[in-house]
Motif scaffolding. Structure first.
Motif, mmCIF file in Angstrom:
data_model
loop_
_atom_site.group_PDB
_atom_site.id
_atom_site.type_symbol
_atom_site.label_atom_id
_atom_site.label_comp_id
_atom_site.label_asym_id
_atom_site.label_seq_id
_atom_site.Cartn_x
_atom_site.Cartn_y
_atom_site.Cartn_z
ATOM 1 N N LEU A 202 -32.987 83.387 -11.813
ATOM 2 C CA LEU A 202 -34.309 83.444 -11.618
ATOM 3 C C LEU A 202 -33.801 82.158 -11.326
ATOM 4 C CD1 LEU A 202 -36.506 85.245 -13.702
ATOM 5 C CD2 LEU A 202 -36.808 85.442 -11.655
ATOM 6 N N LEU A 203 -33.169 81.399 -11.862
ATOM 7 C CA LEU A 203 -32.898 79.543 -12.133
ATOM 8 C C LEU A 203 -32.388 79.474 -10.978
ATOM 9 C CD1 LEU A 203 -30.884 78.415 -15.622
ATOM 10 C CD2 LEU A 203 -33.513 77.326 -14.517
ATOM 11 N N MET A 204 -31.219 80.208 -10.563
ATOM 12 C CA MET A 204 -30.364 79.643 -9.358
ATOM 13 C C MET A 204 -31.283 80.783 -8.038
ATOM 14 S SD MET A 204 -26.682 82.420 -9.933
ATOM 15 C CE MET A 204 -26.298 82.413 -8.348
ATOM 16 N N PHE A 205 -32.691 81.511 -7.652
ATOM 17 C CA PHE A 205 -33.484 81.822 -7.102
ATOM 18 C C PHE A 205 -33.893 80.236 -7.016
ATOM 19 C CE2 PHE A 205 -37.737 83.215 -6.530
ATOM 20 C CZ PHE A 205 -37.672 83.032 -5.114
ATOM 21 N N TRP A 206 -35.215 80.024 -8.245
ATOM 22 C CA TRP A 206 -35.543 78.880 -7.522
ATOM 23 C C TRP A 206 -34.778 77.475 -7.599
ATOM 24 C CZ3 TRP A 206 -40.601 79.430 -7.272
ATOM 25 C CH2 TRP A 206 -40.652 80.324 -7.869
ATOM 26 N N THR A 207 -33.387 76.995 -7.731
ATOM 27 C CA THR A 207 -32.859 75.517 -7.291
ATOM 28 C C THR A 207 -32.612 75.912 -6.175
ATOM 29 O OG1 THR A 207 -31.732 76.066 -9.667
ATOM 30 C CG2 THR A 207 -30.491 75.146 -7.518
ATOM 31 N N GLU A 208 -32.128 77.084 -5.599
ATOM 32 C CA GLU A 208 -32.056 77.369 -3.340
ATOM 33 C C GLU A 208 -32.954 77.274 -3.239
ATOM 34 O OE1 GLU A 208 -30.090 81.017 -0.240
ATOM 35 O OE2 GLU A 208 -29.618 81.128 -2.525
ATOM 36 N N LEU A 209 -34.323 77.464 -3.641
ATOM 37 C CA LEU A 209 -35.713 77.339 -2.927
ATOM 38 C C LEU A 209 -35.771 75.981 -2.288
ATOM 39 C CD1 LEU A 209 -38.091 79.289 -4.478
ATOM 40 C CD2 LEU A 209 -37.116 80.124 -2.172
ATOM 41 N N PHE A 210 -35.981 75.387 -3.846
ATOM 42 C CA PHE A 210 -35.653 73.606 -4.221
ATOM 43 C C PHE A 210 -34.921 72.769 -2.597
ATOM 44 C CE2 PHE A 210 -38.501 75.080 -7.422
ATOM 45 C CZ PHE A 210 -39.942 74.126 -6.977
ATOM 46 N N GLN A 211 -33.696 73.223 -3.117
ATOM 47 C CA GLN A 211 -32.392 72.881 -2.137
ATOM 48 C C GLN A 211 -32.699 72.989 -1.157
ATOM 49 O OE1 GLN A 211 -29.179 74.046 -4.413
ATOM 50 N NE2 GLN A 211 -28.974 72.311 -5.809
ATOM 51 N N LYS A 212 -32.798 73.781 -0.836
ATOM 52 C CA LYS A 212 -33.073 73.892 1.090
ATOM 53 C C LYS A 212 -34.146 74.023 1.224
ATOM 54 C CE LYS A 212 -29.705 77.600 1.072
ATOM 55 N NZ LYS A 212 -29.125 79.224 1.443
ATOM 56 N N LYS A 213 -35.199 72.992 0.302
ATOM 57 C CA LYS A 213 -36.970 72.939 1.101
ATOM 58 C C LYS A 213 -37.329 74.122 1.236
ATOM 59 C CE LYS A 213 -35.307 67.888 2.262
ATOM 60 N NZ LYS A 213 -35.088 67.128 2.969
ATOM 61 N N LEU A 214 -37.140 75.191 1.091
ATOM 62 C CA LEU A 214 -38.277 76.670 1.146
ATOM 63 C C LEU A 214 -39.473 76.641 0.375
ATOM 64 C CD1 LEU A 214 -34.393 79.180 1.182
ATOM 65 C CD2 LEU A 214 -35.997 78.159 3.363
ATOM 66 N N ILE A 215 -39.567 75.532 0.067
ATOM 67 C CA ILE A 215 -40.756 75.593 -1.031
ATOM 68 C C ILE A 215 -41.182 73.873 -1.582
ATOM 69 C CG2 ILE A 215 -39.613 76.100 -3.293
ATOM 70 C CD1 ILE A 215 -42.599 77.767 -3.781
ATOM 71 N N THR A 216 -41.908 73.429 -1.281
ATOM 72 C CA THR A 216 -42.444 72.232 -2.539
ATOM 73 C C THR A 216 -42.669 71.976 -3.320
ATOM 74 O OG1 THR A 216 -44.314 72.160 -1.340
ATOM 75 C CG2 THR A 216 -42.433 71.260 -0.498
ATOM 76 N N SER A 217 -42.338 70.753 -4.353
ATOM 77 C CA SER A 217 -42.575 70.939 -5.914
ATOM 78 C C SER A 217 -44.485 70.688 -6.179
ATOM 79 C CB SER A 217 -41.902 70.024 -6.702
ATOM 80 O OG SER A 217 -42.318 68.422 -6.086
ATOM 81 N N GLN A 218 -44.562 70.304 -4.897
ATOM 82 C CA GLN A 218 -46.521 70.157 -5.133
ATOM 83 C C GLN A 218 -47.338 71.638 -5.302
ATOM 84 O OE1 GLN A 218 -44.571 68.638 -2.844
ATOM 85 N NE2 GLN A 218 -45.231 66.308 -4.363
#
Length: 489
Positions: A473-489
């Motif tokens: 799960l950590l790797m999944f969410w990290t990839e989402l944020f690193q590749k800007k597939l999802i924003t933190s807002q």
């Protein structure tokens, strides 16, 4: 200018009476269809006359070349009556064969027409010479003259038509005869198309066991052909069956359902030992036929294809629910076919979206049942090695691919509650790696409703699976944020 651009009558509008068309354009305009020929009363020969005699008379006036004049003189004592033609048939066939080998377009076109009229006159009496004539005609389909190509295709098609009553008793020898033109040997695309169009008329006449035996023969022929020609021959074979199924405009022929069902029956015999359906040659053949058909039809005329696939799909699902483990592999193959058909032309071939979603829902219900049951069916698909594990992966990949197609092609807000129910079932039954892969795929593809629909499901999944699958799960969410597939807002 047979090899270049030549003048043709302008049928596309504009001021010029003639326009230049390349060889490719002229060949692309050729269409072979013997079933739509209009027969008129004045087409019939006079009493004791023959089609061959009338055609020979016509061409003797139209074609005054030296070669054709020599041919006419050679057969002029053989054609005065049908009885005379029958008696001298071997001499006539010998002459036809000889002049078909000439490098003279005007002569060859005339001789090809005479071949078909001879077959029309003599019917079964031509059968002893059938193979010789076909082998002589086939190379002409590859000629560099558009006139010869069209005449050869029509000659082959009409030869099949006039001898169809005898040929359809066992169509396998005829298929073996033209198989090189379908791709056993390297051919241009248009050669495969013309050969398929020519033979389609015969296959439509097959019924029941005769059709199934023919399909079985062609599939085995494909599987046994040289490895470097399998892909090309498979494309030609798919084109052959598609030509049997299609009709005018965007319509499907009345035999479409029967031909597709026979292909599916052959597919059911396959054992899938690889994790991808696309690694199976028979599946690729049927998939190509379905895709070609879906591209041919529109939303209003696609019903015969959908109806056949849904009928077979429901039958396999019902058999599995009754505990028949042997139906799991056919069900997996049908799931793959339906998932691919769903996304053809961005889903524009579907008229009843709710019905497609219901069928996809059935795939998830079957998966849920098999994962809970301890019966024979469950044992078959939960083996750790061998074909059982391949089938379970195929089932998973097919239904997830199907779900992705539905999600991307249709507005989920328009399909509530059925549409969201599919996601609920997926998140309730699928493995974590499958769900995370699906979510990443949708994010990379920029699904507009990812934040609104997918994110809440992922949040619940993360909370429930965090204690046991923290790293994944950590790797999944990290990839989402690193590749800007999802924003933190």
């Amino acid at each position: 200018m047979e090899n270049g651009a030549v003048k043709q009558l302008n049928t596309f509008g504009g001021e010029k009476t003639f326009r230049f068309k390349s060889f490719k354009q002229r060949v692309d305009d050729i269409e072979i269809n013997v079933s739509r020929r209009i027969v008129r009363d004045f087409d019939e020969p006079e009493e004791h006359g023959s089609y061959f005699d009338e055609a020979l008379g016509k061409w003797s006036e139209l074609n005054c070349t030296k070669d054709f004049t020599e041919f006419f003189r050679r057969v002029r004592n053989y054609h005065q009556s049908l009885a005379q033609i029958l008696y001298h048939k071997e001499a006539i066939v010998d002459a036809l064969e000889e002049y078909l080998s000439l490098d003279h377009a005007m002569v060859v076109v005339a001789i090809l027409d005479l071949v078909t009229t001879l077959a029309r006159d003599l019917q079964d009496e031509v059968l002893p010479y059938y193979e010789r004539l076909v082998r002589r005609i086939m190379p002409l389909i590859k000629a560099d003259s558009a006139e010869i190509v069209e005449a050869a295709c029509n000659a082959l098609a009409y030869l099949f038509k006039y001898l169809s009553k005898s040929l359809t008793k066992d169509l396998r020898p005829t298929f073996n005869l033209i198989s090189p033109m379908l791709g056993i040997e390297r051919q241009r695309t248009n050669v495969r198309r013309f050969s398929a169009e020519s033979m389609a008329f015969l296959i439509r006449k097959l019924r029941g066991d005769a059709l199934q035996q023919f399909v079985e023969h062609t599939v085995h022929y494909m599987l046994e052909c040289p490895p470097n020609r399998v892909a090309g021959f498979r494309d030609g074979l798919a084109l052959l069956y598609f030509e049997c199924m299609r009709s005018v405009n965007t319509q499907m022929h009345s035999r479409a359902s029967g031909v597709l069902t026979a292909l599916l029956r052959e597919l059911y015999k396959e054992e899938f030992t690889d994790a991808k359906l696309e690694d199976n040659g028979v599946y690729l053949l049927v998939l190509s036929v379905v895709k070609l058909s879906m591209h041919h039809v529109d939303r209003d005329t696609a019903e015969p294809i959908w109806s056949t696939l849904f009928t077979e799909y429901d039958a396999q699902a019902q058999a599995i629910n009754r505990g028949n483990a042997q139906r799991i592999q056919p069900f997996a193959a049908l799931s793959g076919l339906l998932s691919s058909a769903t996304i053809v032309r961005k889903g524009s071939r579907i008229s009843e979206y709710e019905l497609v979603i219901q069928k996809c829902k059935t795939a998830f219900e079957i998966a849920s049942k098999l994962s809970k049951d301890g019966d024979t069916a469950h044992k078959v698909i939960t083996q750790e090695e061998g074909e059982g594990s391949a089938v379970v992966r195929i089932l998973t990949n097919s239904r997830i691919k199907w779900l992705l197609g539905i999600i991307l092609k249709y507005d989920m807000t328009d399909l509530v509650p059925t549409g969201r129910l599919l996601l609920d079932m997926a998140f309730a039954n699928e493995a974590l790696d499958t769900l995370l892969s699906m979510a990443l795929t949708l994010a990379r593809l920029g699904w507009s409703q990812w934040n609104r629909i997918m994110l809440p499901h992922l949040a619940k999944l993360t909370v429930s699976m965090w204690p046991t699958h923290r790293v994944a799960l950590l790797m999944f969410w990290t990839e989402l944020f690193q590749k800007k597939l999802i924003t933190s807002q």
